[in-house]
Design a protein around this motif. Structure first.
Motif, PDB file in Angstrom:
ATOM      1  N   ARG A   1       0.830  -1.211   0.000  1.00 38.86           N
ATOM      2  CA  ARG A   1       0.000   0.000   0.000  1.00 38.86           C
ATOM      3  C   ARG A   1       0.863   1.260   0.000  1.00 38.86           C
ATOM      4  NH1 ARG A   1      -4.048   0.967  -1.672  1.00 38.86           N
ATOM      5  NH2 ARG A   1      -4.996   2.204  -0.010  1.00 38.86           N
ATOM      6  N   GLN A   2       2.026   1.183   0.589  1.00 38.33           N
ATOM      7  CA  GLN A   2       2.933   2.334   0.543  1.00 38.33           C
ATOM      8  C   GLN A   2       3.412   2.600  -0.875  1.00 38.33           C
ATOM      9  OE1 GLN A   2       6.001   1.164   3.289  1.00 38.33           O
ATOM     10  NE2 GLN A   2       4.809   1.705   5.117  1.00 38.33           N
ATOM     11  N   GLN A   3       3.603   1.539  -1.641  1.00 43.82           N
ATOM     12  CA  GLN A   3       4.133   1.691  -2.994  1.00 43.82           C
ATOM     13  C   GLN A   3       3.045   1.897  -4.035  1.00 43.82           C
ATOM     14  OE1 GLN A   3       7.216  -1.124  -4.075  1.00 43.82           O
ATOM     15  NE2 GLN A   3       7.801  -1.449  -1.936  1.00 43.82           N
ATOM     16  N   MET A   4       1.863   1.324  -3.799  1.00 39.52           N
ATOM     17  CA  MET A   4       0.765   1.450  -4.764  1.00 39.52           C
ATOM     18  C   MET A   4      -0.532   1.789  -4.032  1.00 39.52           C
ATOM     19  SD  MET A   4       1.290  -1.256  -7.839  1.00 39.52           S
ATOM     20  CE  MET A   4       2.475  -0.834  -9.103  1.00 39.52           C
ATOM     21  N   PRO A   5      -0.621   2.999  -3.492  1.00 42.91           N
ATOM     22  CA  PRO A   5      -1.769   3.366  -2.653  1.00 42.91           C
ATOM     23  C   PRO A   5      -3.096   3.443  -3.390  1.00 42.91           C
ATOM     24  CG  PRO A   5      -0.388   5.280  -3.095  1.00 42.91           C
ATOM     25  CD  PRO A   5       0.367   4.087  -3.587  1.00 42.91           C
ATOM     26  N   LYS A   6      -3.076   3.559  -4.719  1.00 41.01           N
ATOM     27  CA  LYS A   6      -4.321   3.695  -5.474  1.00 41.01           C
ATOM     28  C   LYS A   6      -4.814   2.376  -6.051  1.00 41.01           C
ATOM     29  CE  LYS A   6      -3.644   8.549  -6.771  1.00 41.01           C
ATOM     30  NZ  LYS A   6      -3.582   9.518  -7.892  1.00 41.01           N
ATOM     31  N   VAL A   7      -4.093   1.306  -5.816  1.00 43.19           N
ATOM     32  CA  VAL A   7      -4.519  -0.010  -6.305  1.00 43.19           C
ATOM     33  C   VAL A   7      -5.392  -0.678  -5.252  1.00 43.19           C
ATOM     34  CG1 VAL A   7      -3.754  -2.321  -6.979  1.00 43.19           C
ATOM     35  CG2 VAL A   7      -2.509  -0.308  -7.784  1.00 43.19           C
ATOM     36  N   ARG A   8      -6.565  -1.131  -5.678  1.00 37.56           N
ATOM     37  CA  ARG A   8      -7.520  -1.777  -4.779  1.00 37.56           C
ATOM     38  C   ARG A   8      -7.224  -3.269  -4.711  1.00 37.56           C
ATOM     39  NH1 ARG A   8     -12.631  -3.980  -5.923  1.00 37.56           N
ATOM     40  NH2 ARG A   8     -12.512  -3.085  -8.018  1.00 37.56           N
ATOM     41  N   LEU A   9      -7.081  -3.775  -3.504  1.00 37.80           N
ATOM     42  CA  LEU A   9      -6.805  -5.199  -3.306  1.00 37.80           C
ATOM     43  C   LEU A   9      -8.094  -5.998  -3.129  1.00 37.80           C
ATOM     44  CD1 LEU A   9      -3.764  -5.115  -0.861  1.00 37.80           C
ATOM     45  CD2 LEU A   9      -3.770  -6.140  -3.139  1.00 37.80           C
ATOM     46  N   GLU A  10      -8.143  -7.156  -3.754  1.00 34.67           N
ATOM     47  CA  GLU A  10      -9.227  -8.119  -3.534  1.00 34.67           C
ATOM     48  C   GLU A  10      -8.552  -9.437  -3.169  1.00 34.67           C
ATOM     49  OE1 GLU A  10     -13.397  -9.649  -5.574  1.00 34.67           O
ATOM     50  OE2 GLU A  10     -11.922  -8.582  -6.787  1.00 34.67           O
ATOM     51  N   ILE A  11      -8.731  -9.892  -1.931  1.00 38.66           N
ATOM     52  CA  ILE A  11      -7.982 -11.034  -1.411  1.00 38.66           C
ATOM     53  C   ILE A  11      -8.931 -12.178  -1.095  1.00 38.66           C
ATOM     54  CG2 ILE A  11      -6.373 -11.816   0.358  1.00 38.66           C
ATOM     55  CD1 ILE A  11      -5.586  -8.891   0.764  1.00 38.66           C
ATOM     56  N   PHE A  12      -8.599 -13.356  -1.616  1.00 37.76           N
ATOM     57  CA  PHE A  12      -9.399 -14.561  -1.388  1.00 37.76           C
ATOM     58  C   PHE A  12      -8.582 -15.562  -0.583  1.00 37.76           C
ATOM     59  CE2 PHE A  12     -11.099 -12.629  -5.165  1.00 37.76           C
ATOM     60  CZ  PHE A  12     -12.462 -12.842  -5.108  1.00 37.76           C
ATOM     61  N   GLU A  13      -9.290 -16.421   0.112  1.00 41.57           N
ATOM     62  CA  GLU A  13      -8.610 -17.490   0.819  1.00 41.57           C
ATOM     63  C   GLU A  13      -8.015 -18.463  -0.193  1.00 41.57           C
ATOM     64  OE1 GLU A  13      -9.321 -20.111   4.803  1.00 41.57           O
ATOM     65  OE2 GLU A  13     -11.047 -19.706   3.544  1.00 41.57           O
ATOM     66  N   GLY A  14      -6.756 -18.840   0.035  1.00 47.11           N
ATOM     67  CA  GLY A  14      -6.032 -19.576  -0.981  1.00 47.11           C
ATOM     68  C   GLY A  14      -6.015 -21.075  -0.844  1.00 47.11           C
TER      69      GLY A  14
END
Length: 317
Positions: free
Chosen positions: A114-127
């Motif tokens: 988030r520090q490096q790409m603050p405008k990218v939205r994360l979508e995280i799924f259980e792996g």
């Protein structure tokens, strides 16, 4: 085939109806219907079955949908990379993370990302592999960070190794079988496991078959989330098979114990996995670099928890 037609097909699948698809795309229902009918006319195939209750996909529609997801996903990644060159780092990164990585490395990795790409939205799924791999194939995910499997053919997937670990059979503390020392003593009990049709044989070989053990299918209960696996083992007295380092995590350390069996299980490898020949987006590459940085940093740490963790991991970076 035109991009707006494929976008209409994908959003109808995701939203469940033409009306909802139109809302997602910001166009009229008539525009979505027209795009789909033009697509069917061009392909000379019926792609959707329409009824008062909604729409469903024909076999031809399902086939095209899988390709459409990949094409739309690749186009989105191209737009994200070009946005980066313009200095506008926006977009979305959809990833699936195995619980072993999620519980040990994700907090620091996400902070760094988030520090490096603050405008990218994360979508995280259980792996869990049984859930994540179909999503990657369909283009719904950009990356997996999951255990490697023989069910992931190299011609279809690229794999970048992170570390190896040992697995063990676990039970709740005080379980009636907690003192058993052989897999053969555990065959008349219920198990909570995770598998797909493709990974089933590998799972069975690793836990049972290579040791000359056979278990009845009705003893195996497939759970498609780690929370369900934990619940079944903790509160339903089921046995399970998990990475040994997970026993250090808050979700297991207070109630779970390994069964110290004479049988040895195969080492497992966690890898970053993507579709073969698919270009990795700038956001994906940044995430992998952040994760690698965190793993290396934690491996050098003198903290007791980190020393215990990396005694159980063989880092391959």
């Amino acid at each position: 085939m035109k991009i707006h037609q494929l976008q209409a097909l994908v959003t109808v699948a995701d939203a469940g109806s033409i009306r909802a698809s139109a809302r997602l795309l910001g166009v009229s229902q008539a525009a979505v219907t027209k795009a789909l009918r033009e697509l069917e006319k061009d392909q000379q195939l019926t792609l959707l079955s329409r009824s008062p209750s909604g729409v469903s996909f024909t076999e031809a529609g399902q086939t095209l949908l899988a390709h459409a997801r990949l094409m739309i996903g690749q186009l989105e990644r191209a737009n994200e990379d070009l946005a980066k060159l313009r200095g506008d780092q926006t977009g979305k990164l959809a990833i699936a993370i195995t619980p072993l990585v999620m519980l040990n490395f994700m907090s620091e990795t996400i902070t760094l990302f988030r520090q490096q790409m603050p405008k990218v939205r994360l979508e995280i799924f259980e792996g869990l592999t049984a859930v994540a791999v179909p999503r990657l194939r369909e283009g719904l995910l950009d990356l997996l960070v999951v255990p490697m499997s023989s069910a992931l053919p190299s011609r279809e997937f690229d794999q970048e190794l992170l570390f190896t670990y040992e697995s063990c059979v676990i039970a709740r503390r005080g379980h009636p079988l907690a003192n058993c020392r052989s897999i053969h003593d555990l065959l008349e009990h219920d198990w909570a496991v995770n598998y797909t049709a493709a990974s089933f044989e590998g799972l069975m070989r690793n836990i049972f078959w290579q040791h000359g053990a056979a278990i009845e299918p009705h003893r195996l209960h497939c759970a498609h989330s780690s929370a369900l696996l934990v619940e079944l083992a903790r509160h339903n007295d089921m046995l399970s098979h998990c990475p040994r380092p997970l026993l250090l995590s808050d979700s297991l350390k207070d109630w779970a114990q390994p069964l110290e069996l004479v049988e040895q299980f195969d080492l497992s490898q966690v890898a970053v996995i993507g579709l073969h020949n698919a270009m990795r987006s700038a956001a994906s590459q940044c995430f992998v670099e952040c994760l690698s940085t965190v793993i290396r940093k934690r491996r050098r740490s003198a903290k007791a928890h980190n020393r215990m963790l990396f005694d159980m991991l063989d880092v391959l970076l």
